[in-house]
Structure formats: structure tokens, C-alpha cells
Design a protein around this motif. Structure first.
Motif, mmCIF file in Angstrom:
data_model
loop_
_atom_site.group_PDB
_atom_site.id
_atom_site.type_symbol
_atom_site.label_atom_id
_atom_site.label_comp_id
_atom_site.label_asym_id
_atom_site.label_seq_id
_atom_site.Cartn_x
_atom_site.Cartn_y
_atom_site.Cartn_z
ATOM 1 N N GLN A 157 46.389 30.893 33.381
ATOM 2 C CA GLN A 157 46.644 32.095 34.176
ATOM 3 C C GLN A 157 47.350 33.174 33.342
ATOM 4 O OE1 GLN A 157 48.406 31.170 37.984
ATOM 5 N NE2 GLN A 157 46.709 29.839 38.541
ATOM 6 N N TRP A 160 45.877 38.766 34.833
ATOM 7 C CA TRP A 160 45.439 39.116 36.185
ATOM 8 C C TRP A 160 44.282 40.098 36.069
ATOM 9 C CZ3 TRP A 160 45.799 37.506 40.989
ATOM 10 C CH2 TRP A 160 45.471 38.359 42.025
ATOM 11 N N ASN A 163 41.560 40.533 41.115
ATOM 12 C CA ASN A 163 41.858 39.706 42.293
ATOM 13 C C ASN A 163 42.046 38.225 41.959
ATOM 14 O OD1 ASN A 163 39.282 38.968 41.677
ATOM 15 N ND2 ASN A 163 38.393 39.467 43.644
ATOM 16 N N HIS A 164 42.193 37.928 40.666
ATOM 17 C CA HIS A 164 42.360 36.534 40.267
ATOM 18 C C HIS A 164 42.939 36.466 38.850
ATOM 19 C CE1 HIS A 164 38.581 37.681 38.371
ATOM 20 N NE2 HIS A 164 38.682 36.637 37.586
ATOM 21 N N TYR A 165 43.494 35.320 38.533
ATOM 22 C CA TYR A 165 43.975 35.057 37.187
ATOM 23 C C TYR A 165 42.872 34.412 36.358
ATOM 24 C CZ TYR A 165 48.856 35.944 38.368
ATOM 25 O OH TYR A 165 50.031 36.528 38.734
ATOM 26 N N VAL A 166 42.912 34.668 35.051
ATOM 27 C CA VAL A 166 42.024 33.964 34.128
ATOM 28 C C VAL A 166 42.871 33.313 33.045
ATOM 29 C CG1 VAL A 166 40.004 35.434 34.520
ATOM 30 C CG2 VAL A 166 41.615 36.022 32.700
#
Length: 187
Positions: A157, A160, A163-166
Motif C-alpha cells: 500500500q 494512493w 480510490n485504492h492503494y497499490v
């Protein structure tokens, strides 16, 4: 002003404010693809935003906190690459890049990343170069892998994206390793 000839087809050079329209055009054309991996795409809404980006690149260059260059393929602007940051105390450069979707698959970015790595070690006298890429971004990850960077780990994570973590995969290259690899190529 940074200008670096990668090869007979590819040149890296700092962008001029007059190139903001072209920069915006390729950003806009590649928006859907870039947005999947880069957090700034939605903030680039107009040519003025691209112009501001170019102006900011001169500040980070003057302050020696980063280096942003346009990628010119056969004299046409096709992307951006450089060092997102430097850690001068530890002599580390952090490479970042993106390419117009129309110019992917031609080996341009591998040549650019190789040239930036070479520049980091020979000109800037850095000891280490890092490339980080989203875990799922297989095209971006293939570049440091192709160049012989060591996959050093995965940061969970790490970023950001809308709308999401990578997660990020961290690749590293040391000056001594790069020299050994170059010697192997020249032999």
C-alpha cells in the motif's frame, strides 16, 4: 539546461513552456492508461496545467531536488522521464517515467531508463538508482528487470491512486553493478 542524447532516435531534454500544448495532448490522449498508474492525471485538466508542470520542472532542476525531461523520439515529444527525487546524502536517484500510449512497445523507455541510469552513475556520481513501479504494472516493471536491476522487495500500500492503494515493487541498481553489467555488454 539538461540535454542528453540517448541514441540516434531518442533525446532527453528539459521541456520549454511553449511545448505545454503538445505535453497536454499526449497526456490527454493517454489519460485512461496513465490514470491506472499515476496519481496526478486528474489534476492535469488544461494546457495551463501542463505549462505549470514544465515551469515547476525548472525549479526542481535549479534546486537539485529532481530532474524532469521530455522524451523526444525522432524529434517528437512522446513522454516524460527523469529523477523524481535525489537523496544526495546517500547518493541515490529515484527514476520515474511515462510514455504516450501510441509509442509504447518500441523499446523507447528501456533505452531512456538505461541512459538515465548511466547518467546517474557517470555524471552525477550517484551510488544507487531506484525504480519503483506498481505491482500490477507489468510493463513498467519489465524495464528495470530488462536492465538487470535487482528486485529488492515490495512495499505494501505504497501509493494512493484515486480510490485504492497499490503496492510498489522496488528495484535497485548500484554503481558497481552497473559498471559490471556495462563491461559485460562491451566484451
Amino acid at each position: 539546461m539538461f540535454i542528453y542524447e540517448v541514441d540516434e532516435e531518442v533525446l532527453l531534454r528539459m521541456l520549454m513552456t511553449g511545448e505545454a500544448e503538445r505535453l497536454f495532448t499526449i497526456t490527454d490522449r493517454s489519460r485512461h492508461y496513465l490514470k491506472e498508474w499515476l496519481p496526478w492525471v486528474d489534476e492535469t485538466k488544461t494546457v495551463a496545467d501542463s505549462k505549470q508542470f514544465i515551469e515547476n520542472s525548472f525549479h526542481i532542476y535549479a534546486e537539485q531536488t529532481g530532474l524532469t525531461a521530455g522524451i523526444f523520439y525522432k524529434d517528437k515529444l512522446v513522454g516524460v522521464a527523469g529523477f523524481n527525487g535525489f537523496d544526495w546524502r546517500n547518493r541515490i536517484g529515484f527514476i520515474g517515467y511515462w510514455l504516450d500510449v501510441k509509442y509504447q512497445g518500441l523499446g523507447i523507455m528501456t533505452r531512456v531508463a538505461s541512459a538515465l541510469t548511466d547518467y546517474a552513475f557517470k555524471q552525477l556520481q550517484l551510488n544507487r538508482v531506484d525504480i519503483r513501479a506498481a505491482y500490477e504494472n507489468k510493463k513498467s516493471r519489465a524495464i528495470p528487470e530488462r536492465l538487470g536491476f535487482t528486485k529488492e522487495g515490495q512495499v505494501r500500500q505504497a501509493e494512493w491512486l484515486y480510490n485504492h492503494y497499490v503496492d510498489h515493487v522496488v528495484y535497485g541498481m548500484l554503481a558497481s553493478e552497473w559498471e559490471d553489467l556495462r563491461r559485460g555488454v562491451e566484451s
